[in-house]
Design an enzyme around this catalytic site. Structure first.
Site: not given
Length: 480
Positions: A248, A286
């Protein structure tokens, strides 16, 4: 000198001869001294995880669920303590730290619920004459012990997203927290220690980043789940190509505001969401909004609304209840964000609001006329900076979102269901959020990216599937 905080080896608190300091990003004051494992202690944790596999596999669903539910409840009970700890080690404003604590509790609750539902399925094989009297039982089993490597920006909930799915499927896990923010995961260890999980089911190792490659390479840990920067993540995958690696990674999340989203109230609401979620972790998420593309019919009004909303955000001490935007994780991060803003301005961009740096704090910034090849437009800024540009129609808007090395999530403000389905079909990202910013994440939904944003999926049930493999049992002589 204060006593060093212990790490956890096979469910037990342990200290060693080496230590390191955790300091507050806001004012650099010492928060804690933390013990660092030596190689023998690391080896003991890995050996215990490997040894624990049979006991973990044999645990009943209700036992796994009970352990996870206990942790969920205890996180909620100690919520204010955990929120203060998150703020102290990461610089996250207290209001957002409380949100993270609530999400972490929910993540473990989902783990408990999914552990009870983790059953497999029956597939009849008599659909063909050769399969008469046969049926297949298909279940998923852990690939093996997991190494979970977590970042600084969500020091509790992103740990929860490694630990809860692993324990739910019966996989032992070793957590390696970010060196700047280990305290939340160490407190989580206290809560896990209150459960009846087998010895070796979990460890929290506060090793340095320099020691991480040894853990990654250890054959006794066949699964590596990493959340963090793209260069580090891809280097992990390159180093262990035969392991199952879940990544991720970063993003430069984009928003498209379609022309049909033109009502004044709609634009104000969208502007407020964009302003908040480009800055809610000082941009250190993010899926924080970094790029906004608006059709020309709504561009100028949206730009004015967003700039005004960003200017109203309150920066300062993250321990202050009124603070909305706190510091970046350290001075180097703040200086890098300032440098990227200056580069864009030198290339022709205009700063509409913000952008000034004061120590580790950068005033939330809005820029326009940013060249498409500027780092602010191409890379992940991981700071409180927002780029807003006009586009001529949906074709250009969708293309601009896709013109990125990343593909985590995107937001599309539209009321046209046809636009929504088109965006879902055409955008090369892991998730498309209609009518809101890309920063929306429900902890139970599949979450992950494409391209440079990584591989694999989190979200409790999706992660449980990612950490396991299907195993088939064929029953013969069955009357269906």
């Amino acid at each position: 000198m204060s006593k060093a905080e212990p790490f956890w080896v096979a469910g037990r608190p342990v200290t060693g001869s080496a230590t390191f300091q955790v300091r507050h990003p806001w004012d650099d004051r010492l928060i804690a001294t933390v013990a660092r494992p030596d190689p023998a202690q690391v080896d003991a944790a890995v050996a215990a995880a490997s040894t624990a596999m049979p006991a973990m596999s044999a645990m009943s669903a209700h036992s796994r669920a009970a352990a996870l539910a206990h942790v969920a409840g205890r996180i909620a009970e100690r919520g204010e303590e955990l929120a203060a700890l998150i703020t102290a080690e990461s610089g996250k404003p207290l209001t957002w730290a409380r949100v993270e604590v609530a999400r972490a509790s929910s993540t473990f609750r989902w783990g408990a619920e999914e552990a009870r539902r983790w059953s497999g399925h029956l597939q009849r094989l008599d659909t063909d004459p050769a399969g008469a009297g046969r049926a297949a039982v298909v279940r998923r089993f852990p690939r093996g012990p997991v190494l979970g490597i977590t970042p600084f920006n969500f020091p509790l909930n992103l740990v929860a997203h490694k630990v809860a799915p692993a324990l739910a499927v019966g996989a032992p896990i070793i957590v390696k927290p970010a060196p700047k923010t280990p305290l939340s995961s160490l407190l989580l260890g206290q809560l896990l220690a209150e459960t009846d999980l087998p010895e070796g089911a979990w460890s929290v190792l506060t090793v340095s980043n320099e020691a991480m490659p040894g853990l990654v390479a250890d054959a006794r840990l066949p699964v590596v789940s990493f959340t963090g920067s793209a260069p580090v993540g891809w280097s992990i995958r390159d180093a262990v190509p035969r392991k199952h690696v879940v990544l991720e990674l970063g993003g430069n999340a984009a928003v498209l505001v379609a022309a049909d989203w033109s009502a004044a109230a709609d634009l104000r609401w969208a502007a407020g969401r964009i302003a908040t979620f480009s800055n809610y972790q000082a941009g250190q998420s993010c899926i924080a909004v970094q790029r906004v593309y608006a059709e020309r019919d709504v561009y100028e009004e949206l730009l004015a609304e967003v700039s005004a909303a960003v200017a109203r955000l309150r920066t300062g001490d993250p321990g202050n209840e009124a603070t909305e935007v706190g510091p970046l994780i350290d001075l180097a991060a703040a200086e890098r964000v300032e440098r990227w803003i200056n580069e864009a301005v030198e290339a022709g961009a205009t700063v509409v609001v913000g952008g000034e740096r004061d120590g580790t704090t950068v005033a939330p910034a809005v820029l326009r006329d940013v060249p498409p090849d500027a780092r602010l437009a191409r890379e992940e800024v991981f700071g409180p900076v927002l780029v807003i540009e006009p586009v001529d129609g949906l074709d250009e808007g969708l293309a601009r979102i896709n013109d990125s090395p990343y593909g985590l999530q995107a937001g599309v403000f539209t009321r046209d269901v046809r636009v929504a389905f088109r965006a879902h079909r055409e955008l090369d990202v892991g998730g498309v959020i209609i009518g809101d910013v890309p920063s929306y994440r429900a902890d139970q939904m599949p979450y992950g990216g494409t391209k440079g944003s990584g591989t694999g999926r989190e979200g409790v049930r999706a992660a449980m599937a990612d950490l396991t493999v299907e195993r088939v049992m064929v029953l013969t002589g069955i009357d269906l």
